[in-house]
Design an enzyme around this catalytic site. Structure first.
Site, PDB file in Angstrom:
ATOM      1  N   GLY A  54     -63.759 -85.636  34.523  1.00 26.03           N
ATOM      2  CA  GLY A  54     -62.461 -84.972  34.447  1.00 26.03           C
ATOM      3  C   GLY A  54     -62.523 -83.469  34.640  1.00 26.03           C
ATOM      4  CB  SER A  55     -60.149 -80.882  33.583  1.00 24.35           C
ATOM      5  OG  SER A  55     -59.100 -81.490  34.292  1.00 24.35           O
ATOM      6  CB  THR A  56     -65.318 -81.278  31.150  1.00 23.63           C
ATOM      7  OG1 THR A  56     -64.423 -81.832  30.208  1.00 23.63           O
ATOM      8  CG2 THR A  56     -66.402 -80.520  30.452  1.00 23.63           C
TER       9      THR A  56
END
Length: 75
Positions: A54-56
């Site tokens: 994801g956005s991590t």
């Protein structure tokens, strides 16, 4: 994570359980509570969970770009 070496410095998995419950003998009721818990406390999510990054990772990939003065999304 150490940004210079990529070394993992700390890792956490929540929720957790008390490992002392396993020191002598765990009761069947206590075991059933652990395995039936919807939060899955016996699963070490830091290394066993199959989750999309994801956005991590997106923010980690942008760090070097920002340091080199590359264009940002707002430009």
């Amino acid at each position: 994570m150490d940004p210079h070496t990529g070394e993992i410095l700390a890792m956490v998995s929540r929720p957790t359980f008390d490992p002392n419950d396993f020191a002598v003998k765990i009761s069947r009721d206590e075991w059933n509570k652990l395995i039936d818990d919807p939060d899955k406390p016996l699963l070490n999510k830091a290394i066993q969970a199959q989750l999309a990054p994801g956005s991590t990772l997106k923010s980690l990939w942008l760090l070097p770009a920002g340091r080199k003065g590359l264009p940002r999304p707002s430009t």
